[in-house]
Design a protein around this motif. Sequence first.
Motif, PDB file in Angstrom:
ATOM      1  N   THR A 139      63.036 -18.783  -9.566  1.00  0.00           N
ATOM      2  CA  THR A 139      63.068 -19.017  -8.128  1.00  0.00           C
ATOM      3  C   THR A 139      61.644 -19.104  -7.583  1.00  0.00           C
ATOM      4  OG1 THR A 139      65.113 -17.750  -7.967  1.00  0.00           O
ATOM      5  CG2 THR A 139      63.890 -18.131  -5.933  1.00  0.00           C
ATOM      6  N   PRO A 140      61.337 -20.139  -6.803  1.00  0.00           N
ATOM      7  CA  PRO A 140      60.001 -20.209  -6.200  1.00  0.00           C
ATOM      8  C   PRO A 140      59.749 -19.000  -5.302  1.00  0.00           C
ATOM      9  CG  PRO A 140      61.142 -22.315  -5.993  1.00  0.00           C
ATOM     10  CD  PRO A 140      62.162 -21.316  -6.476  1.00  0.00           C
ATOM     11  N   GLY A 141      58.464 -18.665  -5.140  1.00  0.00           N
ATOM     12  CA  GLY A 141      58.111 -17.563  -4.265  1.00  0.00           C
ATOM     13  C   GLY A 141      57.496 -16.402  -5.011  1.00  0.00           C
ATOM     14  N   ASP A 142      57.530 -15.222  -4.368  1.00  0.00           N
ATOM     15  CA  ASP A 142      56.834 -14.042  -4.874  1.00  0.00           C
ATOM     16  C   ASP A 142      57.719 -13.178  -5.750  1.00  0.00           C
ATOM     17  OD1 ASP A 142      54.504 -14.751  -3.571  1.00  0.00           O
ATOM     18  OD2 ASP A 142      54.995 -13.617  -1.760  1.00  0.00           O
ATOM     19  N   HIS A 143      57.135 -12.715  -6.850  1.00  0.00           N
ATOM     20  CA  HIS A 143      57.791 -11.790  -7.781  1.00  0.00           C
ATOM     21  C   HIS A 143      56.763 -10.725  -8.150  1.00  0.00           C
ATOM     22  CE1 HIS A 143      61.136 -14.687  -8.554  1.00  0.00           C
ATOM     23  NE2 HIS A 143      60.186 -15.557  -8.274  1.00  0.00           N
ATOM     24  N   VAL A 144      57.175  -9.449  -8.115  1.00  0.00           N
ATOM     25  CA  VAL A 144      56.237  -8.353  -8.348  1.00  0.00           C
ATOM     26  C   VAL A 144      56.793  -7.404  -9.398  1.00  0.00           C
ATOM     27  CG1 VAL A 144      55.025  -6.396  -7.301  1.00  0.00           C
ATOM     28  CG2 VAL A 144      55.321  -8.509  -6.007  1.00  0.00           C
ATOM     29  N   GLY A 145      55.924  -6.950 -10.270  1.00  0.00           N
ATOM     30  CA  GLY A 145      56.280  -5.955 -11.278  1.00  0.00           C
ATOM     31  C   GLY A 145      55.011  -5.271 -11.752  1.00  0.00           C
ATOM     32  N   GLY A 146      54.993  -4.885 -13.012  1.00  0.00           N
ATOM     33  CA  GLY A 146      53.796  -4.233 -13.533  1.00  0.00           C
ATOM     34  C   GLY A 146      53.847  -4.092 -15.037  1.00  0.00           C
ATOM     35  N   ILE A 160      62.784  20.362 -20.408  1.00  0.00           N
ATOM     36  CA  ILE A 160      62.690  19.046 -19.787  1.00  0.00           C
ATOM     37  C   ILE A 160      61.773  18.137 -20.593  1.00  0.00           C
ATOM     38  CG2 ILE A 160      63.102  19.918 -17.447  1.00  0.00           C
ATOM     39  CD1 ILE A 160      60.095  19.696 -16.952  1.00  0.00           C
ATOM     40  N   ASN A 161      61.921  16.844 -20.372  1.00  0.00           N
ATOM     41  CA  ASN A 161      60.967  15.842 -20.835  1.00  0.00           C
ATOM     42  C   ASN A 161      60.274  15.267 -19.616  1.00  0.00           C
ATOM     43  OD1 ASN A 161      61.450  16.083 -23.531  1.00  0.00           O
ATOM     44  ND2 ASN A 161      62.831  14.321 -23.670  1.00  0.00           N
ATOM     45  N   VAL A 162      58.963  15.152 -19.688  1.00  0.00           N
ATOM     46  CA  VAL A 162      58.189  14.572 -18.605  1.00  0.00           C
ATOM     47  C   VAL A 162      57.677  13.208 -19.049  1.00  0.00           C
ATOM     48  CG1 VAL A 162      56.194  14.837 -17.086  1.00  0.00           C
ATOM     49  CG2 VAL A 162      57.500  16.851 -17.784  1.00  0.00           C
ATOM     50  N   ASP A 163      58.047  12.183 -18.293  1.00  0.00           N
ATOM     51  CA  ASP A 163      57.616  10.815 -18.591  1.00  0.00           C
ATOM     52  C   ASP A 163      56.470  10.470 -17.643  1.00  0.00           C
ATOM     53  OD1 ASP A 163      57.321   8.229 -19.354  1.00  0.00           O
ATOM     54  OD2 ASP A 163      59.205   7.506 -18.493  1.00  0.00           O
ATOM     55  N   ARG A 164      55.249  10.455 -18.166  1.00  0.00           N
ATOM     56  CA  ARG A 164      54.078  10.134 -17.356  1.00  0.00           C
ATOM     57  C   ARG A 164      53.737   8.661 -17.579  1.00  0.00           C
ATOM     58  NH1 ARG A 164      49.801  13.885 -19.454  1.00  0.00           N
ATOM     59  NH2 ARG A 164      48.535  13.016 -17.752  1.00  0.00           N
ATOM     60  N   ARG A 165      53.752   7.908 -16.485  1.00  0.00           N
ATOM     61  CA  ARG A 165      53.555   6.456 -16.577  1.00  0.00           C
ATOM     62  C   ARG A 165      52.314   6.049 -15.801  1.00  0.00           C
ATOM     63  NH1 ARG A 165      58.401   3.273 -14.524  1.00  0.00           N
ATOM     64  NH2 ARG A 165      58.327   4.714 -12.765  1.00  0.00           N
ATOM     65  N   LEU A 166      51.598   5.101 -16.357  1.00  0.00           N
ATOM     66  CA  LEU A 166      50.396   4.585 -15.731  1.00  0.00           C
ATOM     67  C   LEU A 166      50.392   3.077 -15.933  1.00  0.00           C
ATOM     68  CD1 LEU A 166      47.953   5.879 -14.282  1.00  0.00           C
ATOM     69  CD2 LEU A 166      46.733   5.760 -16.455  1.00  0.00           C
ATOM     70  N   GLY A 167      50.218   2.317 -14.847  1.00  0.00           N
ATOM     71  CA  GLY A 167      50.330   0.870 -14.997  1.00  0.00           C
ATOM     72  C   GLY A 167      49.466   0.096 -14.037  1.00  0.00           C
ATOM     73  N   VAL A 168      49.466  -1.204 -14.229  1.00  0.00           N
ATOM     74  CA  VAL A 168      48.733  -2.134 -13.376  1.00  0.00           C
ATOM     75  C   VAL A 168      49.745  -3.073 -12.726  1.00  0.00           C
ATOM     76  CG1 VAL A 168      46.942  -3.903 -13.254  1.00  0.00           C
ATOM     77  CG2 VAL A 168      46.724  -2.025 -14.891  1.00  0.00           C
ATOM     78  N   ARG A 169      49.633  -3.218 -11.417  1.00  0.00           N
ATOM     79  CA  ARG A 169      50.522  -4.108 -10.659  1.00  0.00           C
ATOM     80  C   ARG A 169      50.304  -5.548 -11.105  1.00  0.00           C
ATOM     81  NH1 ARG A 169      50.057  -6.813  -5.505  1.00  0.00           N
ATOM     82  NH2 ARG A 169      51.964  -6.676  -4.252  1.00  0.00           N
ATOM     83  N   LEU A 170      51.417  -6.295 -11.184  1.00  0.00           N
ATOM     84  CA  LEU A 170      51.353  -7.696 -11.581  1.00  0.00           C
ATOM     85  C   LEU A 170      52.202  -8.518 -10.617  1.00  0.00           C
ATOM     86  CD1 LEU A 170      51.478  -9.022 -15.218  1.00  0.00           C
ATOM     87  CD2 LEU A 170      52.528 -10.283 -13.353  1.00  0.00           C
ATOM     88  N   ALA A 171      51.536  -9.438  -9.898  1.00  0.00           N
ATOM     89  CA  ALA A 171      52.219 -10.253  -8.889  1.00  0.00           C
ATOM     90  C   ALA A 171      52.162 -11.720  -9.289  1.00  0.00           C
ATOM     91  CB  ALA A 171      51.584 -10.051  -7.525  1.00  0.00           C
ATOM     92  N   LEU A 172      53.301 -12.391  -9.158  1.00  0.00           N
ATOM     93  CA  LEU A 172      53.396 -13.822  -9.454  1.00  0.00           C
ATOM     94  C   LEU A 172      53.854 -14.562  -8.209  1.00  0.00           C
ATOM     95  CD1 LEU A 172      55.286 -13.875 -12.881  1.00  0.00           C
ATOM     96  CD2 LEU A 172      52.882 -14.386 -12.513  1.00  0.00           C
ATOM     97  N   ARG A 173      53.234 -15.696  -7.947  1.00  0.00           N
ATOM     98  CA  ARG A 173      53.776 -16.625  -6.959  1.00  0.00           C
ATOM     99  C   ARG A 173      54.186 -17.884  -7.712  1.00  0.00           C
ATOM    100  NH1 ARG A 173      51.416 -17.256  -1.052  1.00  0.00           N
ATOM    101  NH2 ARG A 173      52.625 -15.320  -0.945  1.00  0.00           N
ATOM    102  N   VAL A 174      55.491 -18.065  -7.856  1.00  0.00           N
ATOM    103  CA  VAL A 174      56.037 -19.182  -8.620  1.00  0.00           C
ATOM    104  C   VAL A 174      56.035 -20.422  -7.734  1.00  0.00           C
ATOM    105  CG1 VAL A 174      58.055 -20.061  -9.852  1.00  0.00           C
ATOM    106  CG2 VAL A 174      57.410 -17.648 -10.041  1.00  0.00           C
ATOM    107  N   GLY A 175      55.549 -21.539  -8.310  1.00  0.00           N
ATOM    108  CA  GLY A 175      55.419 -22.772  -7.550  1.00  0.00           C
ATOM    109  C   GLY A 175      56.749 -23.301  -7.045  1.00  0.00           C
ATOM    110  N   GLY A 176      56.694 -24.015  -5.936  1.00  0.00           N
ATOM    111  CA  GLY A 176      57.874 -24.546  -5.264  1.00  0.00           C
ATOM    112  C   GLY A 176      57.751 -24.298  -3.777  1.00  0.00           C
ATOM    113  N   GLU A 177      58.801 -24.600  -3.036  1.00  0.00           N
ATOM    114  CA  GLU A 177      58.753 -24.419  -1.586  1.00  0.00           C
ATOM    115  C   GLU A 177      58.743 -22.941  -1.229  1.00  0.00           C
ATOM    116  OE1 GLU A 177      61.200 -25.680   2.474  1.00  0.00           O
ATOM    117  OE2 GLU A 177      62.056 -26.075   0.490  1.00  0.00           O
ATOM    118  N   LEU A 178      57.755 -22.536  -0.453  1.00  0.00           N
ATOM    119  CA  LEU A 178      57.650 -21.150   0.009  1.00  0.00           C
ATOM    120  C   LEU A 178      58.338 -21.047   1.364  1.00  0.00           C
ATOM    121  CD1 LEU A 178      56.313 -18.498  -1.000  1.00  0.00           C
ATOM    122  CD2 LEU A 178      54.448 -18.987   0.583  1.00  0.00           C
TER     123      LEU A 178
END
Length: 342
Positions: A139-146, A160-178
């Motif tokens: 789909t054209p437009g913005d998509h965000v993840g990491g 307990i289990n502790v899940d420690r997460r560290l990430g970098v944001r990743l943004a895509l703008r897919v071509g097409g009509e915005l």
Amino acid sequence: MPTHRRPRLAALLVLFTALALTGLRAGPATAADGDVSWTVRTAANGYGDDRSSFGYAVNPGGTVEDTMVVTNRGRSTLRLAVYASDGYTTDAGQLDLLTREKESVGVGAWVHPRTDTLTIKPGKSADVPFTVTVPKNATPGDHVGGLLTSLKQSDTAAGINVDRRLGVRLALRVGGELTPRLAVEDLHVDYDGTVNPFAKGTATVAYTVHNTGNALLSARQDVSVQGPFGRLRTAAGDLDDTPKLLPGERWTVKVPVRGVAPGVRLTATAELLPLLTDPSGSTTPLKPVEATAHTWAVPWLAGLLLLVVAVTSLLVRRARARRREREAARVREAVERALQEA
């Protein structure tokens, strides 16, 4: 707002998650706890030397290759899982990423790191090359993840289990009509007055902001309440902007408007100014959207008088009806007597 799925619980084992994302603030993201500490950042390459996050404009069917750098700042060897996942806006208005066991259908499914595990000695760094493959039917437009690194640690004493997460944001703008669009939905207003006929009350205006377009949007908000013919307008004052909402997301707003005169019939208006952020980071305001709703706000004394008038009117109508019934009964009796005499 999206539905937040809960991690599965097993017996007495509970999964706790801590997440830090670079791209929401300047500099690399850091996770630290005792002897365990690591950072993640974007690699310096043709896309830039000092990026706070990954961001690309890609046509459907296109690919991108890039690298994340992970550095072990601790005093022991670090073993991390590596994976990508979709982003969503939390109830607190912050970007979060799905945990590994949750299914991703956007960025998290399109980003493919070259490795899914890392072993890094103290003081050393490791590159994580990855490829972004955008489907031809995306789909054209913005998509965000990491892109995430994850360390699960057991706490036997706490069970307990502790899940420690560290990430970098990743943004895509897919071509097409915005098509950036916001809608104000389910707007309603309630009025809470007092027994003092001259006192002002509080109107509570509630509505839902819905991103109905295909671009990442936030909005400036203006909420007001006014009486008939636009008189006695009362504004809510300065309101915070909405968080940036991904396409399809909703954000619920409830605003108290204080000092509202009981103007019998009140009209509440919510006006939003959508804000579109382009890949360079500049913000463009779009055409405002608004919605209105109505409620009754009758002063206590006037309401009492109206009640008295209504009750009196009802009693008068009933008395008149009874008189008509008695007159009709007398006429019927007179006719019956006349017939009998005849």
